[in-house]
Structures are given as structure tokens and as C-alpha cells.
Design a protein around this motif. Structure first.
Motif, PDB file in Angstrom:
ATOM      1  N   ARG B 173      47.415  13.977  40.184  1.00 34.17           N
ATOM      2  CA  ARG B 173      47.237  15.333  40.710  1.00 34.17           C
ATOM      3  C   ARG B 173      46.260  16.065  39.792  1.00 34.17           C
ATOM      4  O   ARG B 173      46.340  15.947  38.579  1.00 34.17           O
ATOM      5  N   ASP B 205      57.202  22.888  43.817  1.00 39.02           N
ATOM      6  CA  ASP B 205      57.755  21.599  44.265  1.00 39.02           C
ATOM      7  C   ASP B 205      59.284  21.645  44.308  1.00 39.02           C
ATOM      8  O   ASP B 205      59.899  20.853  45.026  1.00 39.02           O
ATOM      9  N   LYS B 206      59.901  22.575  43.576  1.00 36.87           N
ATOM     10  CA  LYS B 206      61.359  22.669  43.594  1.00 36.87           C
ATOM     11  C   LYS B 206      61.865  23.687  44.601  1.00 36.87           C
ATOM     12  O   LYS B 206      62.820  23.430  45.323  1.00 36.87           O
ATOM     13  N   ASP B 282      45.644  19.437  43.766  1.00 42.02           N
ATOM     14  CA  ASP B 282      46.916  20.143  43.916  1.00 42.02           C
ATOM     15  C   ASP B 282      46.793  21.541  43.316  1.00 42.02           C
ATOM     16  O   ASP B 282      46.911  21.732  42.107  1.00 42.02           O
ATOM     17  N   GLU B 300      51.728  11.075  38.623  1.00 40.86           N
ATOM     18  CA  GLU B 300      52.982  11.100  39.367  1.00 40.86           C
ATOM     19  C   GLU B 300      53.255   9.685  39.861  1.00 40.86           C
ATOM     20  O   GLU B 300      52.559   9.181  40.744  1.00 40.86           O
TER      21      GLU B 300
END
Lengths: 416, 416
Positions: B173, B205-206, B282, B300
């Protein structure tokens, strides 16, 4: 705030040239020891303070870098002494951590366990040329092997490495603590005085036979005892075989296993050795560490007028830590000294393929840049080292610099 | 006194199986990075305390293992606070020591300087599964290269290693701090609030897009500004090319170099890459360290639901230490995480020749023993690993154990 540029006192930054040699020697050591069935392990650089200060480390225990407690456990205002403030420290050798490791994991390890350790240790010694406060130790130890298979393997493995590094015509001096004791007993020294006698004997190479004799007399030992002791060394000078001579002379004072031990080691080492060295029986070899119980040995390189590694058998030590007797024998190679000698002699690491520099003119369009990268990748996969750099205005100087760093081929990419 | 058998809290003993994998991966990393022209260096594990506590390390500065002064310099009774007692500490990363090293030796180093560092660092974090207080970091940094040649090299080198370790189908990313700022500026956030906005954005992302929006509103930001900000992320969802979309939308808020930078990196990486991965733009990638100034990136892996390495450009940091501006870009590979994944997947180190065990019956006469040693030496020189051991009474069990340790051939030597 600006950084202080220098490393902490007594420790050093490793420059690229030295690092290359260090990596090469470490690789050689690992590969060679592995061919002897040694298995590498690692312990943390930090040990519990109790483990470092339990009197196994002798003088080294005075040189510990101690680590402070953290958080609520640190009570600066209540502290009366140093020990109230610390909970751990940097290891000063690899033997204490090995004993701890072995006691923690013996069930999971093969028996005998042939350990290889390569790691930094720290001692707050007065820094000197070539002696640093952080330095690498490379130890091999065989735990659980009572016979001299261990000694023979250690000597063969260690000398093979020195041979691969082109050291020639060196000595492995060998003795046995039991021989030292038998000689002292035969002469009539009392057992309590052995340590004192050996400390004096250890100076033989510096002060000579007469010096040793004088010291012993000065220390108040009986003249007849000293006389009888020194006569052994006189006899050794003309003896064809030192071990045989002492064995005949000492009679029952010398355990027969001790004589056999030295003969067997010599026989096997000489039959199997690949490096060019002499295994030399030296009845004046003492080695400082009081934990040795049997064979002791030391490497003597012509290039370095001092020990360049050594070791011996220490059958009582692991048991003191673990509560279970475990025969043990180890050899520590003088890694930093060997690196120093190699550096001083202009040692060159064998080349690992071509070193090619790609010089890219500024303004090279991005589609061309990507082609250069793709070509470089191809070359790398084929085993070359490829460096991509912007072309400087002073290209001639740039290429000279690159040549100094070992780049032998150049390729230039222009924007037009 | 008996040793405490366990390693200090939060640090671990490395067992032979793990050590083998660690050595293999370290060798692969070194070899691969060297093929890209990186040069390995080393700094001491101990740094002057001022260098560790000058606010460059953020949260890590709270986790330092501090080392006590020694000798006369230690005055426990006079000490008012911690700082009176310490003079150094264990490094918590390799970046601060690199900056110090570079400031100390820049004249002796090539320019640009491509540094490889592999070494332990220490942080007194709360120990967790897979997170230790001593752990290995492997960093590459290019100092003195202002252009994205640096970024492209770092990404290609690092992903090549992952490819060689058979990692597939992973993501790199990528983002640029200037893109983050341009997006915030375009939406109407004030410059002082950027850090706070990015901390929230980092949670995307969470907590998802709605979560981010909610948080920003809660933090008291103007609803219209938040609306405009979130609309960018809506637009990105349907955009064919994120960088192009943002470039069109942000207009003058985005420096043209930032757009070109991301395009050029993508073009070259995709043209040259050998591993199976996707370079993924990203715009929510933030990375914590506030010292980044340009490109940032993160690895990742599918096997690990968290970052497994990352880095970026930090053009201002070296200058703060050295007083001389030096562009810099670095990539840190998540060594310990990679080892954990490999261990979990039962990774086998490619074999390095035969492993042969010689079993010697007790009582084998010394002339036969020496022949066995000589034969073993021959075999070792021919590239085999040979282990010499005493034959146990329960030979069958002994050979099973040896087989478990990888020995595939056995040879037995009997006294008669």
C-alpha cells in the motif's frame, strides 16, 4: 537537540569494509561448525541480574552494564544502594546464558547437545586499542559428553576455521588441570595453595623459570618443595615427550585417565586435522577460569602475541546451576582479534559476483526509467550486484568513487 | 546460588529450529539487499541517553531500557531522579543510530549511501504473543537520494525478498504525506488540525467510512468540511484510478510532483517487479511517525492481518541531527512477524548437504577412534555434516532421536 555524534565510550560503529569481513568470517564459522553437527542457538542479550552476579563470572562481574528497573518498580527516593535500582544487565559472556538456557530447555535438546553461539557481550572495561566494551563472542560447547570425543571435536572444528582463513603454522597449547594438580602434589604443595602456585606458574612465559622460582620463594613456600617443582620443568626441557616424561616421573600422583586423555587427543587430532598447526603439550598452561576441571587449551597465532581463543572442560559448572551434573567442554574463538588481524593484513573477502553501476541522467523520462529498473532486475536475478544512481555533473569523479567501492562495470542511460 | 532458569521477562531463548529459519532468512535478506547495492553497517546496541530521549522516537522513548552509570559517576544517595543515574540505554530502533552514524561518518561513506542494518532493538512494551522486548529489525535506508529512484529501489528490493520466501498475492500500500495534506486542505481543515484528522483517518480499516465521519464530527470539526472530505472517499470508490481522480479533483491543492511521484513509482515497480504483489494506492494510509515528509508505504500480507513492514521518505530528520539537510528514504521489514508466519506454516530451510551420524561404541581403541575422526574430516570437507557420538545402549532410540534432528545416514563403529 543535536545528537552526540560519537558512539558511547568504548563501543564502535562498524564501517562497511569491516562489516564485509565480519559477515564473511561469521558465515565461515557457522558453516564450519555446522558441518561438525553444532546447532546454533541464541539467548537474550539481557539477563536477570541474579544470574550475572552469582560469582561464576569472577572479575567480569565487576564490569556489568546494569539495567534500571522501570515504572512503579523504580523508587529512586527509597533506594539505598545500586541493587535496589536494577533488575537486569547485559551479559558479559555466553557461558552463563548457555547454562541457564540448558537448564531451561534440556528436555527439548539432543544429548549430547552441541551448541554454537555467536553474539555480542558487554564489559565496562577500560577501553584500549582493539578492546571494546561491546564485542562478539563465538562459542562452541558440547554438553553431556563425558569423553574426550568432545575435546577432539572442538579442536578439529576450531582449527579448521583458522585453516580456512589461511592461518598457518600456529599452535594449540594443551594441558589438563589434573596434570597441574599432580605436579603440585608431587612437589609437596598443599592443596589449598594450588591456586596461588598456578597464578605464579601462569607467568612463566613472561618472567621465565627463574622468575617463577623466585616468586614462589617470596610467597613463602618451602624451598625444597619449590626446588622439586622446578626440577620437573628442568626435566621437561630435555624430555622427548612431555606427557610421557611427567607420567613416568609423577607416578601415582597422576591419574592414568589424565595421561590417556592427552595421548588420545593428540593421536586423533594429528590423524584428522586439516589445518597447518601443532598441538603442543604445555604444562605451564593454566587458564584463569577456576571452573575448569580437566583438559584446557589455547590458540596461539604467530600474528598475535597473546591467546586468540581457548577453552576447556568444566564438568562441575552446569550442575551448580541446574542441580544436575552435566559434563561440558567448550571452545571460544577470539573473534575480534581474528578480525583485527585480518583487517591489519588487508584481507579481501572473496568476490560475490559482478558489481555493476547504472548511471541515470537527470530528466530520463519515466518510461525509460522503468526499462532501466527492469533491466537491473534481470541482472540481479542473474547473480550480479547492480547499483542504480543518478548521474552526477562530475561523472568522472563519480565513477572513480564507485570504482573505489568495488564497482567494475558501468552503464550509462541518457535522456536523449 | 541457583540461576533463574527463565529468560528475563518478555525476551526469549531461540531454539535450534527457529534459529535455523532465522539464519536462513537473514542470509536471504543480506544477499538480496546486497544485490541492490546496499551496504551493511552496524552500530552499538547501546546509545548515549541524550540520543534516545530527544523526542525523535515518539512513544518509543517511554519504553527505553536504561543503563546505569558505573563507578564513581554513580551517586545513588545524591540522585534526585532517574536521569541522575543513567548515562545510556538500549536502542529502541535503528533509525536514530543510523542518523548518528551518518553524522559521524558521512565523509567516509558513498553518496548516496545505501545502508542495510540488521540488529536487535529493545522496547519495554507489555509482552504479548509474538511481541517481544528484544526483537530484530532489518532496515534499508537510502541517504542522499532526493528522487524516487530511492522509493522504487526500496520497494523492489523488499518485495523480492518476500517473493523468494514464497509469499504471493500480497499488497504494497502506498500513499504520500503530501496527498494526505492536499485532501485535508481541499476539504477545508486547518493546517493545525491535520495530525488529529489523520489519526482518525488511520482507523478507516477498523471503523469504516461512517465511523471516520462520526469521529470527525465528534471531534468538533465543521460538518460541511467533513462532508467535503468524505465525498473524496466516496468518489475514490468508483474511480478507475485513485491518483488520477484525486489529481483532477484536488486541482491546485495537490503539488504536481506528488502526482508524478506516485505515477512514476507505480510505472517502474510494475515494469520491474519479480514478486507476485499489487502496488495499491491507498489514500487512507497514514503511518504513525510524524517525521515522514513524502511517500509512505506498508506491506500487507494475506497471512497476517496487520502491517508486516513499511517505511517512507523522511527528508527533514537527518538534518535535525546533523545540521545538514539530507534526503532520506527507508523501509523496515517486519522480520519477527515474517519468522512467526514461516514457523506457523512449517517452513523448511532448504537442505545444506547430507547429515550423517557416526556412532562409536564405548571402548573403541584410540587408534580406531583417530581413524574415525580422519574419515569424518574427509566427509566434512566434501560438504557433509557429520556428527560423532558415543553409541548408547539403546541404539534404536538414539537413532530415532538423531533422525528427528535431520540425520539421514548412520555409520556404526564397533570395538571388535
Amino acid at each position: 537537540m543535536a545528537l552526540s555524534k560519537k558512539p558511547v565510550k568504548g563501543m564502535k560503529d562498524v564501517m562497511p569494509d569491516e562489516m564485509r569481513i565480519r559477515n564473511y568470517v561469521m558465515g565461515l564459522i557457522r558453516e564450519t561448525y555446522e558441518s561438525y553437527g553444532f546447532t546454533q542457538i541464541e539467548t537474550p542479550c539481557v539477563e536477570n541480574i541474579e544470574n550475572l552476579t552469582n560469582k561464576q563470572g569472577g572479575e567480569n562481574e565487576k564490569l556489568i552494564f546494569k539495567i534500571m528497573k522501570r515504572g512503579d518498580k523504580l523508587r529512586v527516593d527509597e533506594a539505598k544502594e545500586e541493587n535496589d535500582l536494577v533488575d537486569s544487565g547485559l551479559r558479559y559472556d555466553l557461558t552463563v546464558p548457555l547454562a541457564r538456557y540448558y537448564s531451561n530447555h534440556a528436555n527439548e535438546l539432543s544429548s549430547p547437545f552441541k551448541a554454537l553461539q555467536m553474539g555480542n557481550v558487554w564489559r565496562a572495561d577500560q577501553p584500549q586499542k582493539g578492546r571494546f566494551r561491546q564485542f562478539m563472542q563465538c562459542d562452541i560447547d558440547i554438553l553431556g559428553e563425558p569423553s574426550n570425543l568432545a575435546e577432539i571435536e572442538l579442536i578439529l572444528a576450531m582449527t579448521t576455521i583458522l585453516g580456512k582463513l589461511s592461518f598457518k603454522n600456529f599452535n594449540i597449547r594443551i594441558n589438563d588441570r589434573r596434570m597441574l594438580k599432580a605436579m603440585a602434589a608431587y612437589a609437596g604443595f598443599s592443596e589449598e595453595s594450588y591456586d596461588s602456585v598456578f597464578i605464579t606458574l601462569d607467568k612463566m612465559d613472561k618472567i621465565g623459570k627463574d622468575g617463577v622460582k623466585e616468586c614462589l620463594i617470596e610467597d613463602g613456600f618451602d624451598a625444597a618443595v619449590v626446588e622439586k617443582y622446578m626440577a620437573l620443568f628442568d626435566g621437561l626441557e630435555t624430555a622427548e615427550d612431555g606427557v610421557a616424561f611427567l607420567s613416568d616421573t609423577l607416578g601415582d600422583f597422576l591419574p592414568v585417565e589424565c595421561k590417556d586423555n592427552l595421548f588420545e587427543i593428540r593421536e586423533s587430532v594429528n590423524a584428522a586435522k586439516s589445518a597447518d598447526f601443532t598441538l603442543l603439550f604445555d604444562p605451564t598452561l593454566v587458564r584463569g577460569m577456576s571452573y575448569y576441571t580437566g583438559t584446557i587449551f589455547e590458540v596461539e597465532l604467530k600474528e598475535f602475541h597473546s591467546s586468540c581463543g581457548g577453552g576447556g572442560r568444566y564438568d562441575q559448572m552446569i550442575g551448580k546451576f541446574t542441580g544436575q551434573n552435566t559434563p561440558a567442554c567448550g571452545f571460544s574463538i577470539g573473534f575480534e582479534r581474528i578480525i583485527t588481524i585480518l583487517m591489519d593484513n588487508g584481507f579481501q573477502v572473496p568476490s560475490e559476483g559482478n558489481k555493476i553501476a547504472y548511471l541515470l541522467e537527470k530528466g530520463l523520462p519515466s518510461n525509460k526509467v522503468s526499462q532501466v529498473f527492469a533491466e537491473a532486475e534481470e541482472m540481479r536475478r542473474a547473480g550480479n550486484q547492480v547499483l542504480l544512481v543518478r548521474m552526477n555533473k562530475n561523472k568522472k569523479f563519480q565513477k572513480e568513487q564507485l570504482a573505489n567501492n568495488g564497482y567494475t562495470e558501468f552503464k550509462e542511460f541518457f535522456k536523449d
